[in-house]
Design a protein around this motif. Structure first.
Motif, PDB file in Angstrom:
ATOM      1  N   GLN A   1       0.824  -1.217   0.000  1.00  0.00           N
ATOM      2  CA  GLN A   1       0.000   0.000   0.000  1.00  0.00           C
ATOM      3  C   GLN A   1       0.856   1.264   0.000  1.00  0.00           C
ATOM      4  O   GLN A   1       0.501   2.272  -0.597  1.00  0.00           O
ATOM      5  N   LYS A   2       1.982   1.199   0.689  1.00  0.00           N
ATOM      6  CA  LYS A   2       2.890   2.356   0.711  1.00  0.00           C
ATOM      7  C   LYS A   2       3.548   2.523  -0.657  1.00  0.00           C
ATOM      8  O   LYS A   2       3.678   3.647  -1.156  1.00  0.00           O
TER       9      LYS A   2
ATOM     10  N   THR B   1       1.386   4.287  -3.079  1.00  0.00           N
ATOM     11  CA  THR B   1       1.461   5.751  -2.983  1.00  0.00           C
ATOM     12  C   THR B   1       2.582   6.288  -3.878  1.00  0.00           C
ATOM     13  O   THR B   1       2.409   7.302  -4.566  1.00  0.00           O
TER      14      THR B   1
ATOM     15  N   ARG C   1       1.510   6.253  -7.504  1.00  0.00           N
ATOM     16  CA  ARG C   1       0.607   7.355  -7.821  1.00  0.00           C
ATOM     17  C   ARG C   1       1.381   8.668  -7.950  1.00  0.00           C
ATOM     18  O   ARG C   1       1.122   9.465  -8.852  1.00  0.00           O
TER      19      ARG C   1
ATOM     20  N   VAL D   1       6.297   6.975   4.145  1.00  0.00           N
ATOM     21  CA  VAL D   1       5.286   7.048   3.084  1.00  0.00           C
ATOM     22  C   VAL D   1       3.948   6.583   3.641  1.00  0.00           C
ATOM     23  O   VAL D   1       3.871   5.565   4.329  1.00  0.00           O
ATOM     24  N   GLU D   2       2.896   7.349   3.360  1.00  0.00           N
ATOM     25  CA  GLU D   2       1.554   6.963   3.815  1.00  0.00           C
ATOM     26  C   GLU D   2       1.037   5.802   2.959  1.00  0.00           C
ATOM     27  O   GLU D   2       1.154   5.841   1.733  1.00  0.00           O
ATOM     28  N   PRO D   3       0.411   4.796   3.574  1.00  0.00           N
ATOM     29  CA  PRO D   3      -0.189   3.731   2.765  1.00  0.00           C
ATOM     30  C   PRO D   3      -1.425   4.246   2.040  1.00  0.00           C
ATOM     31  O   PRO D   3      -2.110   5.150   2.522  1.00  0.00           O
ATOM     32  N   MET D   4      -1.683   3.707   0.855  1.00  0.00           N
ATOM     33  CA  MET D   4      -2.812   4.159   0.034  1.00  0.00           C
ATOM     34  C   MET D   4      -3.811   3.025  -0.097  1.00  0.00           C
ATOM     35  O   MET D   4      -3.515   1.984  -0.660  1.00  0.00           O
ATOM     36  N   ALA D   5      -5.009   3.219   0.455  1.00  0.00           N
ATOM     37  CA  ALA D   5      -6.028   2.179   0.381  1.00  0.00           C
ATOM     38  C   ALA D   5      -6.938   2.399  -0.815  1.00  0.00           C
ATOM     39  O   ALA D   5      -7.473   1.456  -1.382  1.00  0.00           O
ATOM     40  N   HIS D   6      -7.094   3.652  -1.215  1.00  0.00           N
ATOM     41  CA  HIS D   6      -8.002   4.011  -2.293  1.00  0.00           C
ATOM     42  C   HIS D   6      -7.397   5.142  -3.104  1.00  0.00           C
ATOM     43  O   HIS D   6      -6.663   5.965  -2.553  1.00  0.00           O
ATOM     44  N   ALA D   7      -7.749   5.224  -4.370  1.00  0.00           N
ATOM     45  CA  ALA D   7      -7.217   6.289  -5.209  1.00  0.00           C
ATOM     46  C   ALA D   7      -7.756   7.649  -4.777  1.00  0.00           C
ATOM     47  O   ALA D   7      -7.019   8.618  -4.652  1.00  0.00           O
ATOM     48  N   PHE D   8      -9.054   7.725  -4.556  1.00  0.00           N
ATOM     49  CA  PHE D   8      -9.681   8.998  -4.191  1.00  0.00           C
ATOM     50  C   PHE D   8     -10.560   8.761  -2.975  1.00  0.00           C
ATOM     51  O   PHE D   8     -11.770   8.612  -3.097  1.00  0.00           O
TER      52      PHE D   8
ATOM     53  N   ARG E   1     -12.945   8.733   0.041  1.00  0.00           N
ATOM     54  CA  ARG E   1     -14.072   9.557   0.459  1.00  0.00           C
ATOM     55  C   ARG E   1     -14.427   9.117   1.864  1.00  0.00           C
ATOM     56  O   ARG E   1     -14.462   7.929   2.153  1.00  0.00           O
TER      57      ARG E   1
ATOM     58  N   VAL F   1     -19.377   9.063   4.133  1.00  0.00           N
ATOM     59  CA  VAL F   1     -20.407   9.079   3.094  1.00  0.00           C
ATOM     60  C   VAL F   1     -21.702   8.576   3.729  1.00  0.00           C
ATOM     61  O   VAL F   1     -21.819   7.401   4.067  1.00  0.00           O
TER      62      VAL F   1
END
Lengths: 488, 97
Positions: free
Chosen positions: A381-382, A385, A388, B50-57, B59, B62
């Motif tokens: 997951q990092k 990033t 992206r 580095v921050e982990p990314m779970a989703h592209a955008f 939200r 909701v």
């Protein structure tokens, strides 16, 4: 005229309908006849409800006769990958575990298509649960590439690509998690597009990897893709990841947007591992843009080689979680050998899932398990990033990015089926687009000496489909390789 | 942190609740080991800070309006269940005697 209806694009069919040159029933009849004639060889469809198709066509003609036509898609057929729910129709995801499943509701994309008057028809083959790159992982038999029946159509949306290539449907929908629309589009010589994550509702799509999955169109031309994309896009409260943003008129955008554009060529995508002929055809397409006055800029996406391992860690983890719902309790298949509750899960899944699905669920469960989570899932997951950020940096310099869609043309059936890693690498150019959440499209850009189609991938910025489609259309409108189709 | 070179396929298959045949176990042992080996590439990446990314955008929050809307009847909801009785799914006994 009605003899050749199956050759027409959606835009042409819409025009025929508007001019009264053909009725929706004639169009539906033409595609039923075509599918009946060629699908024995191609095996794009898992199921067809021709009766329902013709009933929809009749209603479309009635609307038109009453002056109530719903627009460009009213009376135009759209066939669905067998992971997109349509009420009352089967949904197998090409898996034994859902062999007898019937959808009790419509996916949002299907609701929108029905509202647009499209004739929604047919269930198209795929790799089981969209896991694969060749459509050989279907529990109900492989799909064949219409250009060479001994070769794969790509995957996982192989049926959706082959159906358009074999002129069994003018438009189809697929789903793309790591290239599952663009790679088969490239291998079958048709246009295939993955929208920005959140642009098309995933409600009613059988989930594979929820942070990556998107529904998207297949067609002969970029113009048709613009029409279909406009019909299925838009915010949906039933999908909490659906993005609240305006849906522009994509078809109008094709001609309004003329550039000149700055087009990025990522050096990491043009290194080793690309077939020479693919390289040559993609280079020719790139040269066309330069000749038309657009600027080519070399860009760098340094993490490219990490995209495949990052993807397989994340996608398998999400899949192991999503596919936990197929537990033998609620959906169709339950093992007759099960003696207790745990048995119901393990035996039903052991019997119901095919090899690749088992491999990925096991891998995903392992990557999420105690002691390995940090090393695999969190680290992936990092790294995601970083991937992206590479794209964000590139898009500070350019409007769109051009790459090959797939490193090779269609490969032989059986060639990679026992080598998961070589199969995974056929998605090496498409996967990072899903990880970054941005849109991508494959446009046919010529044929190899053996007559196999090759695709050019155009990658756009998030939520800027309109501009990406215009870039793709600039090439497609003058080359039209997707208009060619093979003898069958 | 453990450093696996091969995967304990039986352990992972049990986590995934998937029964494997003897042949599958044998085949997966090699293949999944190779895939893990391939994943080793990730260990060389510097992800410090580095921050982990779970989703592209992503939200957040909701919410739906708090109003009722039509849903499935019991019959529709159970239409795909392999065993049912009186609007309920039938399952094997889970409480020991």
């Amino acid at each position: 005229m009605p003899d050749s209806l199956h050759e027409k694009t959606a835009a042409e069919l819409g025009e025929c309908l508007a001019q009264g040159e053909a009725s929706a029933v004639e169009i539906a009849d033409a595609f039923v006849a075509r599918a009946t004639a060629v699908d024995e060889k191609v095996h794009a469809f898992l199921h067809r409800d021709d009766e329902d198709f013709l009933a929809q066509a009749k209603r479309s003609d009635e609307r038109r006769a009453n002056g109530q036509s719903r627009g460009a898609l009213d009376g135009v057929p759209v066939a669905l990958k067998d992971v997109i729910s349509m009420k009352g129709q089967p949904l197998t995801a090409a898996s034994r575990i859902l062999e007898n499943y019937v959808s009790p509701y419509d996916a949002t994309a299907v609701v929108k298509l029905k509202e647009a008057g499209a004739l929604v028809w047919g269930r198209l083959n795929l790799d089981e649960f969209a896991m694969g790159s060749s459509t050989e992982n279907s529990a109900f038999g492989a799909t064949h590439n219409p250009w060479d029946l001994s070769r794969v159509p790509g995957g996982s949306s192989g049926g959706s690509a082959a159906a358009v290539a074999a002129r069994q449907a003018p438009l189809t929908l697929g789903s793309d998690t790591g290239g599952s629309i663009r790679q088969p589009a490239s291998l079958c010589g048709v246009v295939g597009m993955k929208p920005t994550y959140g642009m098309v509702s995933r409600y009613g799509l059988a989930a594979f990897a929820s942070s990556l999955d998107q529904i998207g169109p297949f067609s002969q031309t970029v113009e048709d893709t613009a029409i279909l994309l406009g019909a299925i896009s838009g915010h949906d409260p039933l999908d909490s990841t659906s993005y609240p943003t305006e849906v522009p008129d994509y078809r109008k955008g094709l001609t309004e947007n003329q550039g000149p554009w700055k087009l990025g060529l990522p050096k990491e995508f043009f290194g080793e591992g690309i077939d020479d002929e693919v390289r040559r055809l993609v280079d020719e397409a790139i040269a066309f843009y330069q000749a038309e006055g657009h600027e080519l800029v070399e860009v760098s996406l340094p993490q490219t080689e990490l995209a495949v391992p990052v993807y397989y860690v994340i996608a398998t983890a999400e899949a192991s979680s999503n596919l936990a719902r197929y537990d033998g309790i609620r959906y169709t298949h339950r093992s007759e050998r099960a003696e207790n509750a745990i048995d119901v899960y393990s035996k039903s899944r052991g019997e119901g899932f095919g090899e690749e699905v088992k491999r990925r669920c096991i891998l995903g469960a392992y990557g999420l398990s105690s002691g390995y989570y940090d090393a695999y899932y969190l680290r992936a997951q990092k790294t995601r990033t970083l991937i992206r950020k590479d794209f964000e940096a590139a898009f500070e310099q350019v409007d769109a990015i051009l790459t090959p869609t797939s490193p090779t043309a269609a490969f032989k059936q059986g060639e990679r089926s026992d080598d998961p890693i070589s199969m995974y690498l056929s998605d090496v150019f498409t996967i990072s687009v899903n990880l970054a959440g941005i849109p991508g499209i494959s446009v046919p850009c010529g044929f190899t000496k053996d007559g196999l189609p090759v695709g050019l991938q155009v990658i756009g910025q998030a939520f800027k489909e309109s501009e990406m489609l215009a870039v793709a259309h600039a090439y497609d409108k003058t080359h039209q390789f997707g208009r060619r189709y093979p003898e069958l | 942190m453990k450093e696996p070179q091969t995967m304990d396929v039986e352990y992972a298959a049990n986590l995934a609740r998937i029964d494997l045949t003897v042949e599958e176990k044998k085949k997966f042992n090699g293949q999944l080991g190779d895939i893990l080996q391939y994943f080793e590439k990730l260990k060389a990446v510097d992800v410090e800070g580095v921050e982990p990314m779970a989703h592209a955008f992503p939200r957040h929050n909701v919410w739906d309006e708090d109003e009722s809307r039509a849903g499935f009847s019991a019959e529709e909801a159970l239409s795909n269940a392999p065993a049912k009785r009186k609007d309920q799914v039938v399952v094997p006994k889970v409480i020991e005697e």
